[in-house]
Each structure stands twice: as structure tokens, then as C-alpha cells.
Write a protein that holds these residues in place. Structure first.
Motif, PDB file in Angstrom:
ATOM      1  N   SER A 201       0.844  -1.197   0.000  1.00 20.23           N
ATOM      2  CA  SER A 201       0.000   0.000   0.000  1.00 20.23           C
ATOM      3  C   SER A 201       0.879   1.247   0.000  1.00 20.23           C
ATOM      4  CB  SER A 201      -0.935   0.008   1.215  1.00 20.23           C
ATOM      5  OG  SER A 201      -0.189   0.050   2.418  1.00 20.23           O
ATOM      6  N   ASN A 202       0.245   2.380  -0.303  1.00 18.64           N
ATOM      7  CA  ASN A 202       0.892   3.694  -0.251  1.00 18.64           C
ATOM      8  C   ASN A 202       2.047   3.837  -1.238  1.00 18.64           C
ATOM      9  OD1 ASN A 202      -0.848   4.559   1.817  1.00 18.64           O
ATOM     10  ND2 ASN A 202       0.491   3.714   3.394  1.00 18.64           N
ATOM     11  N   SER A 257      -2.806   2.017  -3.385  1.00 19.52           N
ATOM     12  CA  SER A 257      -3.481   2.583  -2.208  1.00 19.52           C
ATOM     13  C   SER A 257      -5.003   2.438  -2.334  1.00 19.52           C
ATOM     14  CB  SER A 257      -3.117   4.055  -2.054  1.00 19.52           C
ATOM     15  OG  SER A 257      -1.771   4.191  -1.722  1.00 19.52           O
TER      16      SER A 257
END
Length: 257
Positions: A201-202, A257
Motif C-alpha cells: 500500500s501507499n 493505495s
């Protein structure tokens, strides 16, 4: 109707039962599909108006807006000053700005300044005077470190990845360039290795991949590579247009994300 890239639309239309059984998962797919269906090109004036509308609707002054920008600049020496002038007219401070084909070695990168941003440059291919080089500019408020394990420059792929160190959660910004003269199978192998290294993620990956997503030919393997890695595209319309050539979508920004 404008040709548009959306790998999720047919799935959403044909999988009603799965949508009901996996509502939370499918909701994220629906949201990405909606972004792609509403993606459009903007003049600077239209973009500023859209940003103003967003700020009024959310009571936000853009400081908390996570935004990225990518451009194949086709040579810093030729086009950087023009880009810098255009950027000053945009009422938004991007978190990260990525460039491909800078034709600029890190030793010369400090020559090209964007006020309010810190610049990071990858090495260029020694055998090429043009068609090489990637860089990232990150907003001054964000501190970053270079991720050397996924940053590289080869005949098949050029990459530069940065990890933030002063955000609530670490963010990763990456820029990727796939040279047309490289081995595309080696590109897929290397980008898959990068995805296996990065967190789930991110992560924001922007770049010029030299694969036209508006053409059914040769894009299915590219699509499988990114989607299976958990990355969704954020751009669905054409990004590349020159006189005498067909419009294409070879640049994109992907995120997990």
C-alpha cells in the motif's frame, strides 16, 4: 465517444453476484472504475477551476491533497523552463513530480530548479545522448530517502524510487521509463521484481511505459503485470499526441493505495 482505458468496467458489468458477495473489495474497484470513467484532459485554467471547486466542496486548501504529476519532458535543456513556467500557473503544490527522458545526469540535475521542490536524479545511459534519464521532484515539506534496491538504469528499464520519512505513514513515489529499444520481456521480469519488493500500500508509480493502453494489441501482458501486482491505473484517456501521429495512452500513474 472518446476511447477510454478501463480494465474494470466489463468486470463490474458482468459480475453482479460477486459484487454482492464481496462488497467491500468490489467497492474499491467501483471507485477506481469511476475515476477512470471521469478522467479527462484539462487546460491549466480548467484545472485551476476544478481545484477551486474541490477546495470549496471539502473546505480544504490543497495542503492535504495527495497529488502527483508526470511528464515525459523530452530533454530538460529544451523543455524544463517551459514546464517550470506552466507549473507556476497551477494552483496546486504536488507532492511529487516525475520526469522521463530528462537526458540529464545527476551531476547536472542541480541546474534544473523547481521552486518549492527538491530534485532527485537517476544516472543516464552512457551510450545515449537522448531518450534516457528519470527524475523526481518532491515538495519541500516532504523528506525522502532514495530506495537504491529498486532504483536502476539499464537498457530495459530506468527507475527511481523515493520513500518518505516524515509523513504519518511512509509513502513511496516511483518514476519508471521503459525505453523503446529495450527487451520488453526483461522489462516485465524486472518490474515484477520491483513490485515484489515494494509494500502492499501507499505506493505511487508514474512513468512512460511506451505501451499504448488504448490499443488492444500488446497491452494485455502489461495489464496483467500491474493488476496482479495490486496496482490500479489512474489515467484512462490519451496522454501522448504529436502532429501526424495517433493519440495514445503510454504514460500513466498507478497506485496500490
Amino acid at each position: 465517444m472518446e476511447l477510454r482505458y478501463n480494465p474494470f468496467e466489463a468486470w463490474l458489468e458482468n459480475e453482479d453476484e460477486k459484487h454482492n458477495e464481496n462488497e467491500s473489495y468490489d467497492q474499491s474497484i467501483f471507485e477506481i472504475s469511476n475515476i477512470l470513467n471521469n478522467c479527462r484532459t484539462y487546460s491549466i485554467k480548467d484545472l485551476n477551476n476544478a481545484l477551486l471547486t474541490y477546495c470549496k466542496a471539502t473546505a480544504d486548501n490543497n495542503e492535504n491533497l495527495l497529488s502527483t504529476l508526470f511528464l515525459n519532458i523530452d530533454g530538460n535543456s529544451t523543455n524544463f523552463d517551459l514546464f517550470s513556467a506552466d507549473l507556476k500557473n497551477i494552483r496546486n503544490k504536488f507532492c511529487a513530480i516525475g520526469f522521463a527522458e530528462t537526458n540529464t545526469h545527476p551531476n547536472c540535475g542541480e541546474t534544473y530548479i523547481l521552486p518549492g521542490y527538491k530534485g532527485y536524479y537517476q544516472v543516464t545511459r552512457d551510450e545515449k545522448q537522448s531518450g534516457t534519464g528519470v527524475s523526481l521532484y518532491v515538495h519541500d515539506s516532504i523528506n525522502c530517502t532514495v530506495m537504491d534496491n529498486v532504483s536502476d538504469c539499464s537498457t530495459n528499464i530506468e527507475t527511481l524510487f523515493l520513500k518518505t520519512t516524515n509523513t504519518i505513514e511512509p509513502l513511496i513515489f516511483g518514476v519508471v521509463y521503459r525505453p523503446n529499444d529495450g527487451d520488453i520481456d526483461q522489462f516485465y521480469e524486472q518490474i515484477n521484481e520491483i513490485f515484489e519488493t515494494l509494500p502492499n500500500s501507499n505506493v505511487f508509480v508514474m512513468g512512460d511505459f511506451n505501451i499504448n493502453l488504448l490499443s488492444n494489441a500488446n497491452c494485455s501482458k502489461f495489464e496483467d503485470c500491474f493488476l496482479s501486482g495490486g496496482y490500479s491505473p489512474l489515467i484512462s484517456t490519451y496522454t501522448h499526441e504529436r502532429p501526424g501521429t495517433k493519440k495514445s495512452c503510454i504514460d500513466n500513474i498507478f497506485t496500490n493505495s
